[in-house]
Design a protein around this motif. Structure first.
Motif, short mmCIF file in Angstrom:
data_model
loop_
_atom_site.label_atom_id
_atom_site.label_comp_id
_atom_site.label_asym_id
_atom_site.label_seq_id
_atom_site.Cartn_x
_atom_site.Cartn_y
_atom_site.Cartn_z
N ASP A 88 0.83 -1.21 0.00
CA ASP A 88 0.00 0.00 0.00
C ASP A 88 0.86 1.26 0.00
OD1 ASP A 88 -2.21 -1.61 0.05
OD2 ASP A 88 -2.58 -1.39 2.20
N LEU A 89 1.96 1.22 0.76
CA LEU A 89 2.86 2.39 0.80
C LEU A 89 3.50 2.63 -0.56
CD1 LEU A 89 4.82 2.44 4.18
CD2 LEU A 89 3.50 4.29 3.17
N ARG A 90 3.90 1.56 -1.24
CA ARG A 90 4.51 1.72 -2.56
C ARG A 90 3.52 2.30 -3.56
NH1 ARG A 90 7.56 -2.91 -0.92
NH2 ARG A 90 5.98 -4.36 -1.64
N VAL A 91 2.26 1.87 -3.48
CA VAL A 91 1.23 2.45 -4.35
C VAL A 91 1.05 3.93 -4.04
CG1 VAL A 91 -1.24 2.41 -4.90
CG2 VAL A 91 0.03 0.26 -4.72
N SER A 92 1.04 4.28 -2.76
CA SER A 92 0.89 5.68 -2.36
C SER A 92 2.09 6.52 -2.80
CB SER A 92 0.71 5.78 -0.84
OG SER A 92 -0.50 5.15 -0.44
N LEU A 93 3.27 5.92 -2.79
CA LEU A 93 4.46 6.64 -3.27
C LEU A 93 4.34 6.94 -4.76
CD1 LEU A 93 7.23 4.72 -1.30
CD2 LEU A 93 6.82 7.18 -1.17
N LEU A 94 3.80 6.01 -5.51
CA LEU A 94 3.57 6.25 -6.94
C LEU A 94 2.55 7.37 -7.13
CD1 LEU A 94 3.47 2.61 -8.38
CD2 LEU A 94 5.22 4.34 -8.78
N ASP A 95 1.53 7.41 -6.28
CA ASP A 95 0.54 8.50 -6.36
C ASP A 95 1.20 9.85 -6.06
OD1 ASP A 95 -1.48 6.74 -6.97
OD2 ASP A 95 -2.19 6.55 -4.90
N ALA A 96 2.08 9.89 -5.07
CA ALA A 96 2.80 11.13 -4.74
C ALA A 96 3.70 11.55 -5.90
CB ALA A 96 3.62 10.95 -3.47
N GLN A 97 4.31 10.56 -6.55
CA GLN A 97 5.16 10.86 -7.70
C GLN A 97 4.34 11.46 -8.84
OE1 GLN A 97 7.60 7.51 -8.85
NE2 GLN A 97 8.00 8.35 -10.86
N ALA A 110 3.58 17.18 0.91
CA ALA A 110 2.74 16.79 2.05
C ALA A 110 2.49 15.28 2.02
CB ALA A 110 1.41 17.55 2.00
N ASP A 111 2.26 14.72 0.83
CA ASP A 111 2.05 13.28 0.70
C ASP A 111 3.32 12.52 1.07
OD1 ASP A 111 -0.53 13.70 -0.16
OD2 ASP A 111 -0.02 13.59 -2.30
N TYR A 112 4.46 12.98 0.55
CA TYR A 112 5.72 12.29 0.85
C TYR A 112 6.04 12.35 2.35
CZ TYR A 112 7.25 11.57 -4.02
OH TYR A 112 7.39 11.14 -5.30
N ALA A 113 5.76 13.47 2.99
CA ALA A 113 6.04 13.59 4.43
C ALA A 113 5.19 12.60 5.23
CB ALA A 113 5.77 15.03 4.89
#
Length: 459
Positions: A88-97, A110-113
């Motif tokens: 889930d974190l990896r998916v969220s990191l792609l969203d932040a990217q 803010a998402d990355y933090a």
């Protein structure tokens, strides 16, 4: 097999006996189970009581039994990490990217933090590095160069035991932050040291090499080491077929175009920029696509097509402004002001440049700050205000000497020297001319030493 653990050894460990015991007790009581119900048929209530008290560490077999009875995975029971958390974190990191690519850097930051805090809380090392690198990229885009350096340095520390290819993105990010601050030589030093380290260790990783060679082109060009920039570009191009990351290939084509322009190979530069723009459009990376428009504007300006240059630069400026990429926006506006001046709109150019003086300063875009002062000096000289022209040229000289941008430094010394000579101050003019000649006296040796033999061909 069970292991006893001292309180000192267990302190702060999410997988220590005390933490596991508390986790088991919490899950058991939440489900209304007794210790006997949890233990049977393989274990005893006394064993579960001892385990929950943190006095023993469960064996793998006991973990599997307890996890099965409690309806969780063994890993969740051992570490406290919910199932699928890393995914889930990896998916969220792609969203932040994606947010960084298409939206405002502040929103992505803010998402990355938030994701960094989650990764730290659950001990996910890879995701922690990715979030830290993301924060560094956000800070580069907003122009907070001190924060960018801090994030990239933090990523390097997290990767201190990793192979050099894995550290390449952190090194590249830190070097870019120093470059944007006008510390050209130090940026080259960081990148050259990493490249030499890869070569010495025999780690011919194509993506790491292309990333580092591409990043070193811009500081080489600003330092006046055009031969070394062209060498780095040629090496990066030779490795491109081995690189699978389309964003990296696009960045390479965009950056290589600058060396082609310097060599007068305009059509090849246009082709390289077209390849980069096509890739960036497909990837929806708006900041880098704006950089392609910026470079196209520069090419048109070099060719004397000022109308097309203005259109491309305005497109780049508007795209960057919409992403609130303030430093890059200011840098494009310096180029735009030059085109406006050349089109006979000096008053409009001057108004734009004066506004930019607050955005650009010695620690934030020194080369472009020097460019802005140079243009203000030209405008003042063209209207006959020689005192103002001298002041602006002097300020530009100080900025460019600090950064070591040899070509720009030589140009401003020529302008200031000619002005002083017109004013009858021949001795002062000679001193300025000598200042401009200094960095150009040993071409190809403006970074760590002589250009040296060509880099070896890719394996």
């Amino acid at each position: 097999m069970t292991d006893a653990a001292s309180p000192a050894e267990d302190a702060g460990r999410p997988d220590g006996p005390a933490a596991i015991g508390r986790r088991v007790q919490r899950l058991r009581t939440a489900q209304g189970m007794t210790q006997r119900q949890l233990a049977e048929p393989a274990y005893t209530a006394a064993y579960v009581s001892t385990l929950e008290a943190g006095r023993v560490r469960p064996s793998e077999a006991a973990l599997r039994h307890l996890a099965g009875r409690l309806g969780v995975t063994s890993d969740e029971l051992l570490t406290g990490r919910p199932a699928h958390l890393a995914t889930d974190l990896r998916v969220s990191l792609l969203d932040a990217q994606r947010t960084l690519a298409t939206g405002a850097a502040e929103d992505a930051a803010a998402d990355y933090a938030r994701l960094l805090a989650d990764a730290e809380r659950h001990g996910l090392a890879g995701e922690r590095v990715a979030a830290t690198l993301g924060l560094g990229q956000c800070a580069l885009e907003t122009g907070d160069l001190d924060a960018a350096r801090a994030h990239f340095e933090a990523a390097e520390r997290l990767l201190s035991d990793a192979p050099l290819p894995r550290r390449a993105r952190a090194v590249r990010g830190r070097a870019v932050a120093h470059y944007l601050a006008g510390e050209l030589r130090y940026a080259c030093y960081l990148l050259e040291t990493a490249i030499a380290g890869l070569d010495a260790a025999g780690l011919r990783d194509p993506e790491a090499l292309v990333l580092l060679h591409t990043a070193v082109i811009a500081p080489y060009m600003d330092l006046g080491a055009h031969a070394r920039a062209a060498q780095a570009a040629e090496f990066a191009l030779s490795l491109a077929p081995q690189v699978s990351d389309p964003a990296l290939v696009a960045s390479m084509h965009r950056t290589v175009a600058r060396t082609l322009i310097a060599e007068g190979r305009t059509e090849e530069a246009r082709t390289s920029l077209a390849k980069a723009a096509e890739l960036y459009e497909g990837l929806q990376i708006r900041t880098e696509l704006a950089h392609c428009h910026w470079m196209r504007g520069y090419v048109h300006a070099q060719d004397g097509d000022l109308e097309s240059a203005e259109a491309e630069l305005r497109t780049a400026r508007d795209m960057l402004a919409s992403k609130r990429a303030s430093l890059y926006t200011a840098q494009v506006e310096v180029e735009l002001a030059d085109v406006l001046r050349r089109r006979g709109r000096a008053q409009e150019a001057e108004g734009l440049l004066r506004r930019l003086l607050g955005e650009l300063h010695p620690d934030r875009g020194a080369v472009h700050a020097g460019g802005a002062r140079r243009l203000l000096g030209l405008i003042a000289e063209e209207r006959g205000d020689l005192a103002a022209a001298e002041e602006h040229y002097g300020a530009a000289l100080a900025l460019l000497r600090r950064s070591g941008a040899a070509g720009d430094l030589a140009d401003i010394c020529l302008l200031l020297g000619d002005l002083l000579r017109r004013l009858g101050r021949a001795e002062a003019a000679m001193d300025v001319y000598r200042t401009g000649l200094g960095p150009l006296g040993t071409p190809g040796s403006t970074t760590l030493g002589p250009a040296g033999p060509p880099l070896p061909p890719p394996a």
